[in-house]
Each structure stands twice: as C-alpha cells, then as structure tokens.
Design a protein around this motif. Structure first.
Motif, PDB file in Angstrom:
ATOM      1  N   ARG A 148      -4.505   0.263 -12.576  1.00  0.00           N
ATOM      2  CA  ARG A 148      -5.580   1.242 -12.757  1.00  0.00           C
ATOM      3  C   ARG A 148      -4.989   2.644 -12.904  1.00  0.00           C
ATOM      4  O   ARG A 148      -5.333   3.395 -13.805  1.00  0.00           O
ATOM      5  CB  ARG A 148      -6.503   1.184 -11.535  1.00  0.00           C
ATOM      6  N   LEU A 169       2.131   1.863  -3.457  1.00  0.00           N
ATOM      7  CA  LEU A 169       1.075   2.380  -4.337  1.00  0.00           C
ATOM      8  C   LEU A 169       0.875   3.876  -4.100  1.00  0.00           C
ATOM      9  O   LEU A 169       0.748   4.652  -5.049  1.00  0.00           O
ATOM     10  CB  LEU A 169      -0.226   1.606  -4.087  1.00  0.00           C
ATOM     11  N   GLY A 205      -3.990  -1.854  -8.222  1.00  0.00           N
ATOM     12  CA  GLY A 205      -4.068  -0.400  -8.046  1.00  0.00           C
ATOM     13  C   GLY A 205      -3.125   0.319  -8.998  1.00  0.00           C
ATOM     14  O   GLY A 205      -3.474   1.348  -9.593  1.00  0.00           O
ATOM     15  N   ARG A 226       0.831  -1.217   0.000  1.00  0.00           N
ATOM     16  CA  ARG A 226       0.000   0.000   0.000  1.00  0.00           C
ATOM     17  C   ARG A 226       0.862   1.262   0.000  1.00  0.00           C
ATOM     18  O   ARG A 226       0.519   2.263  -0.619  1.00  0.00           O
ATOM     19  CB  ARG A 226      -0.959   0.023   1.197  1.00  0.00           C
TER      20      ARG A 226
END
Ligand code: FAD
Length: 265
Positions: A238, A209, A235, A206
C-alpha cells in the motif's frame, strides 16, 4: 501470481540432518546433506525449498512416493496423522562440493512444527526437500529495496551475498532482538539496517513497516523485494504503490506466513 524461476530438473531429494547450531535464542541453523544433493540446482538469491520432516513419535520419515510437484498432491491424500510435516524455508547457503545445504529457522516459541524442528533436529534425522526456485528477479541495473521480517532475513542475506558488487540500495531487516543480528557480506552500496527491539506481544514485521515509512525510497530504476508476515507485505505494498508511486511491476511481494494461521501440511 508471483514470477518465479524454477530448475526444470528439480525432484524430491532425500537428505539427513548433519548438524544444528543455535545461533541465538530465535535463530537456529540446520545443515542437511547427502548424495541426493548432487541433483540440487543451487541458484542463490531467495531460493527456497519445501522441507519434509518427521512428525513427533514417528520412527521414520513417511514420504509421498511420487516425485516433483506430484509429491505435494499425493501428500494431501495421506492420513493427516502420519503424513510428514512440510514447511517452506529459504536456502541460506548451498555448498555443492560438500553436498550441504543450510537453512535458518526463525524460532517462535517451541510449539509449532517448524520451531520444534529448528530446536530439536538431530544428526541423522531424515528429511526431504523440494526445490521451489527463486522470485528475486531484478531488471539489470535497478537499485534495490529489500524489506524482511525474521522469517525472510535468511533469504535477504542470501540475496545480498549473491548480488553483483556494484548493487546499490537499502535493506531493512527486522529481528526479534539484537542477538539475532548476523554478520553479512553485502555490496558496499547497499545500506543494511537492522531493526530490533520488538516487544513480546508485537507481531513480527510491524517495526520493519514503520522503518519503511521513515525511509527515503531509492530513486528509479528500482526493484523492491518484500517478504514476511502478511501484514508487513500488505502494508508495504500500500505504502509503496499508493504513496511512493512505485510501479507494481517493480515490486515482488511475498506473504511468507500469516499471524494466527498455521502453514498447511
Ligand atoms: C518462500 C518462503 C520462504 C521461507 N523461508 C523461511 C526461512 O528461511 N526461515 C524461516 O524461519 N521461515 C521461513 N518461511 C516462513 C515459514 O515457512 C513460516 O513461518 C511457517 O509458518 C513456519 O512453520 P511453523 O511450523 O513454525 O509454524 P505454523 O505451524 O505454520 O504456525 C503456527 C503459529 O505460528 C505463527 N507463525 C508462523 N511463522 C511465524 C514466525 N516466523 N514468527 C512468529 N509466528 C509465526 C502462525 O501464525 C501460527 O499462529 C518461509 C516461507 C516461505 C513461503
């Protein structure tokens, strides 16, 4: 389907643990070796292997008798209590002259088979490896964008060490804490950024990202290689494709593992 380059001569290779080094609380290097590694075709980059190792309580490694990919099929027909554990690991380094191969295990607690192997492997432990080749296949002259959580840091370190010296780009590498940061010989044009400071309850990937969201993406021609926990990979995909207009064909995405789900073996 992810594009992959695999040695045409690969086969199941027997080896044994030569040594183990606990580099930090979350990183263990295990070196395996033996005469069979004369047949290992070291390709550098993100080359990875399936590592077969003993279940707890077994005196010897029980292996499928077939070679190559047949071994994986045969594995599924073996008793689930006695078949070997199989986990995927990147080749951190391969020293052909010494017939030695290093893997770096991201230790996440002591409960999973892979973490237990990373923490407890002893010289003489029998293992087997099956080469699975490389997926880092950049077009000539492309800038690079590398994003990884702890599990894919070994692959990125190997990619950077085998990259051409004039490579330019950015590498975002997430690790659990500062002690897990490694020395790295990267081309000077690659900006290597280590990201750490994850809380115990935060899913790996995370922070990487979030860092990617705040990063200026290198201009085209660009080749991005992103690996780690499935949420990071989805993620990043995208973000890059929808918001940064990076063509899908310029990106290799690899979900190395998924939170809450064990690898199959
Ligand atoms: C091509 C490829 C290359 C890889 N290279 C490496 C490598 O060089 N080094 C490396 O450490 N891993 C690497 N991995 C990832 C590794 O194979 C998985 O993390 C694997 O699930 C670890 O097995 P395990 O027995 O520890 O956990 P499992 O039994 O598979 O899972 C048990 C639990 O732990 C969780 N879990 C799994 N992995 C992690 C993790 N890294 N951090 C936190 N929780 C986790 C799972 O979600 C599950 O809840 C690679 C994977 C692939 C596909």
């Amino acid at each position: 389907m992810t594009k992959r380059q695999v040695s045409p001569t690969r086969r199941l290779l027997r080896a044994e643990v030569l040594r183990r080094e606990q580099r930090s609380e979350h990183v263990a290097t295990v070196t395996v070796g033996g005469p069979d590694l004369a047949d290992f075709d070291g390709m550098g980059a993100d080359q990875w292997v399936r590592l077969f190792f003993r279940r707890e309580g077994q005196a010897r490694l029980r292996m499928p008798t077939w070679s190559g990919t047949g071994a994986l099929l045969q594995l599924l027909t073996m008793d689930t209590q006695t078949r070997p554990w199989v986990r995927s690991y990147s080749v951190r380094s391969f020293r052909a002259a010494d017939l030695e191969l290093d893997i770096e295990v991201a230790v996440h607690g002591g409960q999973s088979p892979g973490s237990r192997f990373g923490l407890n492997a002893r010289p003489g432990d029998e293992v087997a490896i099956l080469d699975e080749g490389i997926t880092y296949l950049p077009p000539a002259g492309a800038r690079t964008l590398l994003v990884a959580d702890d599990s894919a840091v070994p692959a990125v370190l190997s990619i950077l060490e085998s990259a051409p010296p004039d490579l330019e780009g950015v590498a975002l590498l997430e690790v659990a804490d500062a002690a897990d940061v490694r020395e790295i010989q990267a081309p000077p044009g690659v900006d290597v950024r280590w990201i750490h400071g994850r809380t115990a309850h935060e899913t790996p990937g995370r922070l990487a990202l979030r860092a990617l969201t705040d990063t200026d993406i290198p201009p085209p021609p660009l080749y991005a290689w992103i690996a780690g926990e499935s949420g990071l990979v989805k993620g990043a995909r995208r973000l890059l494709v929808r918001e940064r207009d990076v063509p899908k064909t310029a990106i290799t995405f690899l979900g190395y593992w998924k939170e809450g789900r064990s690898a199959v073996s």
